[in-house]
Write a protein that holds these residues in place. Structure first.
Motif, PDB file in Angstrom:
ATOM      1  N   LEU A 231       1.367  -2.798  18.649  1.00  0.00           N
ATOM      2  CA  LEU A 231       2.136  -4.035  18.736  1.00  0.00           C
ATOM      3  C   LEU A 231       1.219  -5.226  18.969  1.00  0.00           C
ATOM      4  O   LEU A 231       1.438  -6.311  18.405  1.00  0.00           O
ATOM      5  N   LEU A 232       0.181  -5.034  19.783  1.00  0.00           N
ATOM      6  CA  LEU A 232      -0.791  -6.105  20.017  1.00  0.00           C
ATOM      7  C   LEU A 232      -1.519  -6.462  18.730  1.00  0.00           C
ATOM      8  O   LEU A 232      -1.694  -7.650  18.406  1.00  0.00           O
ATOM      9  N   MET A 233      -1.927  -5.451  17.977  1.00  0.00           N
ATOM     10  CA  MET A 233      -2.658  -5.695  16.732  1.00  0.00           C
ATOM     11  C   MET A 233      -1.750  -6.339  15.683  1.00  0.00           C
ATOM     12  O   MET A 233      -2.153  -7.304  15.012  1.00  0.00           O
ATOM     13  N   ALA A 234      -0.531  -5.812  15.551  1.00  0.00           N
ATOM     14  CA  ALA A 234       0.393  -6.379  14.566  1.00  0.00           C
ATOM     15  C   ALA A 234       0.799  -7.797  14.935  1.00  0.00           C
ATOM     16  O   ALA A 234       0.885  -8.681  14.058  1.00  0.00           O
ATOM     17  N   GLY A 235       1.025  -8.061  16.209  1.00  0.00           N
ATOM     18  CA  GLY A 235       1.372  -9.415  16.639  1.00  0.00           C
ATOM     19  C   GLY A 235       0.259 -10.408  16.364  1.00  0.00           C
ATOM     20  O   GLY A 235       0.513 -11.541  15.915  1.00  0.00           O
ATOM     21  N   THR A 236      -0.985  -9.986  16.623  1.00  0.00           N
ATOM     22  CA  THR A 236      -2.121 -10.868  16.341  1.00  0.00           C
ATOM     23  C   THR A 236      -2.232 -11.138  14.847  1.00  0.00           C
ATOM     24  O   THR A 236      -2.519 -12.275  14.428  1.00  0.00           O
ATOM     25  N   ALA A 237      -2.018 -10.109  14.023  1.00  0.00           N
ATOM     26  CA  ALA A 237      -2.079 -10.295  12.574  1.00  0.00           C
ATOM     27  C   ALA A 237      -1.029 -11.304  12.110  1.00  0.00           C
ATOM     28  O   ALA A 237      -1.306 -12.169  11.266  1.00  0.00           O
ATOM     29  N   ILE A 238       0.168 -11.224  12.672  1.00  0.00           N
ATOM     30  CA  ILE A 238       1.236 -12.166  12.297  1.00  0.00           C
ATOM     31  C   ILE A 238       0.868 -13.583  12.721  1.00  0.00           C
ATOM     32  O   ILE A 238       1.062 -14.549  11.955  1.00  0.00           O
ATOM     33  N   VAL A 239       0.303 -13.727  13.919  1.00  0.00           N
ATOM     34  CA  VAL A 239      -0.028 -15.061  14.435  1.00  0.00           C
ATOM     35  C   VAL A 239      -1.112 -15.720  13.592  1.00  0.00           C
ATOM     36  O   VAL A 239      -0.988 -16.884  13.177  1.00  0.00           O
ATOM     37  N   VAL A 240      -2.221 -15.003  13.330  1.00  0.00           N
ATOM     38  CA  VAL A 240      -3.323 -15.623  12.579  1.00  0.00           C
ATOM     39  C   VAL A 240      -2.900 -15.925  11.146  1.00  0.00           C
ATOM     40  O   VAL A 240      -3.315 -16.944  10.565  1.00  0.00           O
ATOM     41  N   THR A 241      -2.063 -15.065  10.559  1.00  0.00           N
ATOM     42  CA  THR A 241      -1.575 -15.337   9.204  1.00  0.00           C
ATOM     43  C   THR A 241      -0.672 -16.570   9.186  1.00  0.00           C
ATOM     44  O   THR A 241      -0.765 -17.414   8.285  1.00  0.00           O
ATOM     45  N   ALA A 242       0.185 -16.684  10.189  1.00  0.00           N
ATOM     46  CA  ALA A 242       1.068 -17.855  10.274  1.00  0.00           C
ATOM     47  C   ALA A 242       0.260 -19.138  10.458  1.00  0.00           C
ATOM     48  O   ALA A 242       0.610 -20.187   9.894  1.00  0.00           O
ATOM     49  N   ILE A 243      -0.809 -19.075  11.238  1.00  0.00           N
ATOM     50  CA  ILE A 243      -1.657 -20.260  11.428  1.00  0.00           C
ATOM     51  C   ILE A 243      -2.272 -20.691  10.101  1.00  0.00           C
ATOM     52  O   ILE A 243      -2.352 -21.896   9.791  1.00  0.00           O
ATOM     53  N   ALA A 244      -2.716 -19.714   9.306  1.00  0.00           N
ATOM     54  CA  ALA A 244      -3.301 -20.046   8.001  1.00  0.00           C
ATOM     55  C   ALA A 244      -2.284 -20.752   7.112  1.00  0.00           C
ATOM     56  O   ALA A 244      -2.600 -21.754   6.448  1.00  0.00           O
ATOM     57  N   TYR A 245      -1.048 -20.270   7.093  1.00  0.00           N
ATOM     58  CA  TYR A 245       0.004 -20.916   6.285  1.00  0.00           C
ATOM     59  C   TYR A 245       0.342 -22.302   6.843  1.00  0.00           C
ATOM     60  O   TYR A 245       0.671 -23.225   6.077  1.00  0.00           O
ATOM     61  N   TRP A 246       0.277 -22.459   8.145  1.00  0.00           N
ATOM     62  CA  TRP A 246       0.578 -23.754   8.751  1.00  0.00           C
ATOM     63  C   TRP A 246      -0.500 -24.789   8.433  1.00  0.00           C
ATOM     64  O   TRP A 246      -0.218 -25.968   8.235  1.00  0.00           O
ATOM     65  N   LEU A 247      -1.747 -24.349   8.346  1.00  0.00           N
ATOM     66  CA  LEU A 247      -2.854 -25.262   8.063  1.00  0.00           C
ATOM     67  C   LEU A 247      -2.934 -25.636   6.591  1.00  0.00           C
ATOM     68  O   LEU A 247      -3.412 -26.733   6.249  1.00  0.00           O
ATOM     69  N   LEU A 248      -2.480 -24.758   5.703  1.00  0.00           N
ATOM     70  CA  LEU A 248      -2.679 -24.957   4.265  1.00  0.00           C
ATOM     71  C   LEU A 248      -2.153 -26.291   3.750  1.00  0.00           C
ATOM     72  O   LEU A 248      -2.883 -27.022   3.054  1.00  0.00           O
ATOM     73  N   PRO A 249      -0.920 -26.697   4.040  1.00  0.00           N
ATOM     74  CA  PRO A 249      -0.439 -27.975   3.479  1.00  0.00           C
ATOM     75  C   PRO A 249      -1.025 -29.203   4.161  1.00  0.00           C
ATOM     76  O   PRO A 249      -0.693 -30.324   3.756  1.00  0.00           O
ATOM     77  N   ARG A 250      -1.867 -29.028   5.137  1.00  0.00           N
ATOM     78  CA  ARG A 250      -2.449 -30.153   5.865  1.00  0.00           C
ATOM     79  C   ARG A 250      -3.831 -30.546   5.330  1.00  0.00           C
ATOM     80  O   ARG A 250      -4.593 -31.209   6.025  1.00  0.00           O
ATOM     81  N   ARG A 251      -4.130 -30.110   4.137  1.00  0.00           N
ATOM     82  CA  ARG A 251      -5.374 -30.494   3.478  1.00  0.00           C
ATOM     83  C   ARG A 251      -5.135 -30.588   1.980  1.00  0.00           C
ATOM     84  O   ARG A 251      -4.156 -30.056   1.456  1.00  0.00           O
TER      85      ARG A 251
END
Length: 531
Positions: free
Chosen positions: A241-261
């Motif tokens: 659960l720790l590993m899967a949660g971290t994977a979801i968080v870092v992936t979501a951050i990448a999608y959040w940053l994408l339209p900001r450049r």
């Protein structure tokens, strides 16, 4: 869903581009644990040898620094998890982060992504396709490892924990690479950022696993989480659960940053260069130095640290094998010597040579990167000759690999000599054994030049050549492959110094093969069209 339009097409395109390299990564990384588990009963056939292994290796902080904690060495599954869980996770993380960077930031750097974005391709389609390819590679590797271990009659629970653990490590670092691709403007910078994060994760895990009072540091590293999952040693399923949660968080951050450049740009602004070139950039070699220096310095630092670490382990190699005569014979056969420490030093030198070949391929293919980015043609439009430009880059491939081996050999020999209280005797021996790997390294580099010069569109196949050479030399003896297959790797022909006698015949043959491949590659580059 218009922002994801075109994801399926880009996903199929990425799979087609990786159809050679990805299966090699998956098969090599996936079959290793099962192969080791199958040999466990031969290496440690009785309770006494297994108890000796547990007593010597389980409590050895130096070995914990390299392999991670040994939770249960009395079973084949526990031994395989200890030896390969961390390393497979490490290499799978590298494969995933390079895959994501290649299909995102590199596409923008070359201008191909802007062309695709002018069609119906959605904003999130490229990064989604890249992540799907990386996730597929991680899942396939985990599946191959799981199936192979179950087929070797290991417990299903531990096999599944092992496979899922390495899969999630790859998924986490795929997300981290996607974040790095948003910050950096160039693929090399993005790879550097993601690799640096992976290096920090390895360092935290190493310190946490080797220092009993700093064990909490391992919980800060995704590489440490896979060990804390404890496959074959009382699985802790909640760690997933720790590993899967971290994977979801870092992936979501990448999608959040994408339209900001903007496409082709990074969140981190690139510093503008001077209006005029410095006097030191007036030659092809000066330009090549500017392009290669960062990569070379990074590799030098890594080789110095790795050589020092391996050299410091030599005297304690007995703790790795316990009292198992079968294991000692295998290591001695790999090193070609009767003394176990000398055999370990031979294997260490061989390993450093294999890794140096990866640098040689990377430095060689830098010319192809310059060519596809349309930076090579303007240089050749000046008075610069093709062979002169190629020589300036290949100097870093051939001489740079020699420098790497010299630095690593010096560090390993010095640390081993200090621990053995014989610096004057051990330093030249270890340095000579390490530098002796150069002919094999140059064969791999020569083949990379040949592919670049004759078939530039297939230049990435040079990575397959290097990977195959490494895999056959490293795992061929362990998997008991036929010698004719193992001999395909140039590293199997290098004399097993420092204990075996130096024989010049294979060294000269390998050097000759490297020269022929280099000459043929340069001849092809001189005649073919640029681009």
């Amino acid at each position: 869903m218009k922002e994801f339009a075109g994801t399926r097409a880009l996903f199929r395109l990425a799979l087609r581009r990786d159809r050679v390299v990805m299966p090699i990564w998956v098969l090599v990384l996936g079959i290793i644990p099962a192969a080791t588990a199958g040999l466990y009963d031969q290496l440690y056939p009785d309770a006494a040898s297994r108890a000796s292994l547990t007593a010597t290796s389980g409590a050895n902080p130096t070995l914990s620094l390299i392999y991670g904690p040994a939770f249960d060495l009395s079973t084949a599954g526990g031994f395989a998890a200890w030896r390969y869980l961390m390393f497979i996770g490490l290499f799978l993380a590298l494969a995933c982060l390079f895959t994501v960077t290649r299909h995102t930031r590199q596409e923008e750097e070359t201008g191909r992504q802007e062309l695709l974005s002018s069609t119906v391709t959605g904003r999130y389609a490229p990064v989604t396709a890249a992540l799907l390819v990386a996730w597929l590679a991680a899942l396939a590797t985990g599946a191959v490892a799981t199936i192979g271990m179950i087929a070797s009659h290991l417990p299903a629970a531990g096999s599944i924990a092992f496979g899922v653990g390495i899969t999630l490590v790859g998924v986490v670092f795929a997300g981290i690479a996607a974040i790095a691709a948003q910050f950096a403007e160039f693929s090399r910078t993005a790879n550097g950022i993601a690799s640096a994060i992976l290096g920090v994760a390895f360092f935290l895990r190493a310190v946490g696993d080797s220092a009993t009072d700093l064990g909490w540091l391992s919980w800060l590293s995704p590489l440490g989480w896979s060990s804390r999952l404890r496959p074959f040693a009382g699985e802790r399923w909640w760690v997933l659960l720790l590993m899967a949660g971290t994977a979801i968080v870092v992936t979501a951050i990448a999608y959040w940053l994408l339209p900001r450049r903007d496409i082709g740009m990074g969140i981190l602004a690139t510093r503008l260069g001077p209006a005029g070139a410095a006097p030191g950039l007036r030659s092809p070699f000066a330009l090549a130095w500017r392009l290669h220096r960062g990569m070379l310095i990074g590799w030098l630092a890594g080789f110095a640290a790795g050589g020092a670490l391996l050299g410091s382990m030599a005297d304690g190699i007995g703790g790795l094998v316990g009292n198992s005569a079968q294991t000692q014979q295998i290591i001695q056969r790999m090193g070609g010597a009767s003394a176990l420490v000398a055999a370990f030093l031979a294997v260490t030198a061989n390993l450093l040579g294999m890794i140096a070949s990866l640098y040689a391929v990377q430095a060689t293919l830098r010319m192809r990167s310059e060519e596809t980015a349309v930076r090579l043609e303007p240089v050749l439009a000046t008075r610069t000759r093709r062979l002169g430009l190629a020589a300036s880059h290949l100097a870093f491939s051939f001489l740079g690999s020699a420098l790497l081996l010299a630095v690593a050999g010096t560090a390993a020999g010095l640390l081993h000599g200090l621990r053995a209280h014989d610096v004057s005797g051990q330093l030249p021996a270890v340095l000579g054994a390490t530098v002796a790997q150069l002919p094999a390294v140059w064969v791999v580099a020569g083949i990379a030049v040949l592919v670049f010069g004759v078939a530039p569109k297939a230049a990435t196949a040079a990575w397959s050549v290097a990977s195959l050479s490494l895999a056959l030399a490293l795992y061929g003896p362990i998997l008991q492959l036929p010698q004719v297959v193992v001999d395909i790797s140039p590293f199997t022909h290098i004399p097993k110094l420092p204990s075996a006698p130096l024989t010049m015949t294979p060294m000269l043959w390998l050097t000759g093969i490297a020269i022929v491949a280099l000459a043929a590659g340069l001849a092809g580059f001189r005649r073919r069209d640029i681009g």
